[in-house]
Write a protein that holds these residues in place. Sequence first.
Motif, PDB file in Angstrom:
ATOM      1  N   MET A 150      -0.015 105.257 -66.480  1.00  0.00           N
ATOM      2  CA  MET A 150       2.087 106.169 -65.905  1.00  0.00           C
ATOM      3  C   MET A 150       2.843 104.278 -65.785  1.00  0.00           C
ATOM      4  N   GLN A 151       2.096 103.740 -64.716  1.00  0.00           N
ATOM      5  CA  GLN A 151       2.485 102.445 -64.066  1.00  0.00           C
ATOM      6  C   GLN A 151       2.867 101.206 -65.226  1.00  0.00           C
ATOM      7  N   GLY A 152       1.472 101.006 -66.161  1.00  0.00           N
ATOM      8  CA  GLY A 152       1.661 100.740 -67.591  1.00  0.00           C
ATOM      9  C   GLY A 152       2.739 101.425 -67.792  1.00  0.00           C
ATOM     10  N   LEU A 153       2.211 102.824 -68.450  1.00  0.00           N
ATOM     11  CA  LEU A 153       3.700 102.807 -69.320  1.00  0.00           C
ATOM     12  C   LEU A 153       5.503 102.722 -68.834  1.00  0.00           C
ATOM     13  N   GLU A 154       5.170 103.055 -68.023  1.00  0.00           N
ATOM     14  CA  GLU A 154       6.842 102.577 -67.506  1.00  0.00           C
ATOM     15  C   GLU A 154       7.137 100.538 -66.995  1.00  0.00           C
ATOM     16  N   ALA A 187       9.992  97.348 -71.189  1.00  0.00           N
ATOM     17  CA  ALA A 187      10.074  96.176 -72.067  1.00  0.00           C
ATOM     18  C   ALA A 187      10.664  96.066 -73.100  1.00  0.00           C
ATOM     19  N   GLY A 188      10.448  97.782 -73.586  1.00  0.00           N
ATOM     20  CA  GLY A 188      10.787  98.102 -75.072  1.00  0.00           C
ATOM     21  C   GLY A 188      10.386  97.744 -76.101  1.00  0.00           C
ATOM     22  N   VAL A 189       9.123  98.414 -75.292  1.00  0.00           N
ATOM     23  CA  VAL A 189       7.790  97.732 -76.105  1.00  0.00           C
ATOM     24  C   VAL A 189       8.305  99.452 -77.521  1.00  0.00           C
ATOM     25  N   ASN A 190       7.438  98.944 -78.982  1.00  0.00           N
ATOM     26  CA  ASN A 190       8.115 100.402 -79.930  1.00  0.00           C
ATOM     27  C   ASN A 190       6.785 101.532 -79.857  1.00  0.00           C
ATOM     28  N   GLU A 191       5.750 100.919 -79.507  1.00  0.00           N
ATOM     29  CA  GLU A 191       4.290 101.801 -79.435  1.00  0.00           C
ATOM     30  C   GLU A 191       3.596 100.760 -78.144  1.00  0.00           C
ATOM     31  N   VAL A 192       2.834 101.923 -77.967  1.00  0.00           N
ATOM     32  CA  VAL A 192       1.462 101.935 -76.806  1.00  0.00           C
ATOM     33  C   VAL A 192       0.413 102.445 -77.169  1.00  0.00           C
ATOM     34  N   PHE A 248      -4.105 110.098 -68.931  1.00  0.00           N
ATOM     35  CA  PHE A 248      -3.898 110.008 -69.649  1.00  0.00           C
ATOM     36  C   PHE A 248      -2.005 110.837 -70.794  1.00  0.00           C
ATOM     37  N   ALA A 249      -2.708 112.040 -70.373  1.00  0.00           N
ATOM     38  CA  ALA A 249      -1.683 113.067 -71.101  1.00  0.00           C
ATOM     39  C   ALA A 249      -0.843 113.156 -70.553  1.00  0.00           C
ATOM     40  N   PRO A 250      -0.280 112.759 -69.305  1.00  0.00           N
ATOM     41  CA  PRO A 250       1.701 112.989 -69.510  1.00  0.00           C
ATOM     42  C   PRO A 250       1.648 111.385 -69.999  1.00  0.00           C
ATOM     43  N   VAL A 251       0.957 110.691 -69.682  1.00  0.00           N
ATOM     44  CA  VAL A 251       0.831 108.998 -69.768  1.00  0.00           C
ATOM     45  C   VAL A 251       1.427 108.650 -71.653  1.00  0.00           C
ATOM     46  N   ALA A 266       8.393 111.191 -75.423  1.00  0.00           N
ATOM     47  CA  ALA A 266       9.318 111.423 -74.827  1.00  0.00           C
ATOM     48  C   ALA A 266      10.530 110.625 -75.608  1.00  0.00           C
ATOM     49  N   ALA A 267      10.141 109.756 -75.389  1.00  0.00           N
ATOM     50  CA  ALA A 267      10.373 108.509 -75.079  1.00  0.00           C
ATOM     51  C   ALA A 267      10.674 108.337 -76.763  1.00  0.00           C
ATOM     52  N   GLY A 268      10.228 108.773 -77.558  1.00  0.00           N
ATOM     53  CA  GLY A 268      10.269 108.366 -79.149  1.00  0.00           C
ATOM     54  C   GLY A 268       9.112 106.831 -79.357  1.00  0.00           C
TER      55      GLY A 268
END
Length: 298
Positions: free
Chosen positions: A84-88, A93-98, A124-127, A133-135
């Motif tokens: 989650m830290q990495g995802l936030e 940073a405005g990424v469009n894919e992770v 990974f589930a909540p990530v 949810a953020a598109g």
Amino acid sequence: MNLPRRVKMVEVAPRDGLQNEPNPVAVAVKVGLIDRLTAAGLPVIESGSFVSPKWVPQMAATAEVMEAITKRPGVSYPVLTPNMQGLEAALAAGVNEVAVFAAASESFSRKNINCSIAESLERFAPVIDRARAAGVRVRGYVSCVLGCPYEGAIAPPAVVQVAAKLAAMGCYEISLGDTVGTGTPGRAQALIEAVAARLPVEMLAAHFHDTYGQALANLLAVLEKGVAVIDSSVAGLGGCPYAKGAAGNVASEDVLYMLNGLGIETGVDLDRLIDAGAFISQTLGKPSGSKVARACKG
Ligand code: HMG
Ligand code: MG
């Protein structure tokens, strides 16, 4: 041969390539590489990782890189997010894919992300939920699909299980990583048959390292099984700090030359791709790992 008409090339040099460089690579160089890859027409350019800088210092400046690159509309610039830290940080940073990254081998999972396979999937589930949810769409990696640096050969059912879970959790694409490059064409085909019995083959990507010189042969073998997404790295850069001895990914120039020869569309320009590879090879001060690039430049 029954081959796909079109292949999506996923360029991973700015992440998989540069994460493995012994010396730090300046943000400006990473940006120069990514912008050249964009100019070559690549549809997906994996641009960095939001991982612990203590684990992989080479990726520490990914936020600055994402800020400075010139993003072409329609092109995806994914980054790795292990938690989650990495995802936030990636969302900020405005990424469009992770991408989240799991393994088919317990030992590799522990060495690479410091937890078991089951724990990684729980993490990974909540990530994945938060990203979607953020598109932001989420790709899932499975490492060690044909072999593990610690456990040796890996049987397809272990891969199928992890791939199916990542897909069920919401990953739109599953990249199958031959992290140590020990796979051979027959085993690569058997793997795809096993995974494609559970997931649509359109969801699968081949991410083959070329340590044993088998990557192009393995790619042709999986193209015959319907795989139409290929990960590769310009100049053959790459490796994983937690898979010692793993050589680079298959070189993008070599993959494109093969696909062009087979009449498979990619939308990628070989000359510009070779330019991008020459730029990073010269900057790093080492010869290109692409045979096609070396042949074309004389
Ligand atoms: P950990 O030590 O268990 O994590 O590492 P933690 O949650 O206990 O946190 C420890 C410290 O890291 C803390 O800092 C956190 O803040 C920090 P401290 O309090 O000590 O100062 N931290 C972070 N910092 C920035 N961004 C983050 C982050 N998370 C924690 N996201 C962790 C667990 C997953 C973080 C670590 O093991 C890690 O970062 N691993 C990444 C390894 C990696 O990037 N490997 C290469 C990519 S995978 C690959 O190459 C294979 C692939 O190409 C496919 C193939 O070829 O097969 C994809
Ligand atoms: Mg890799």
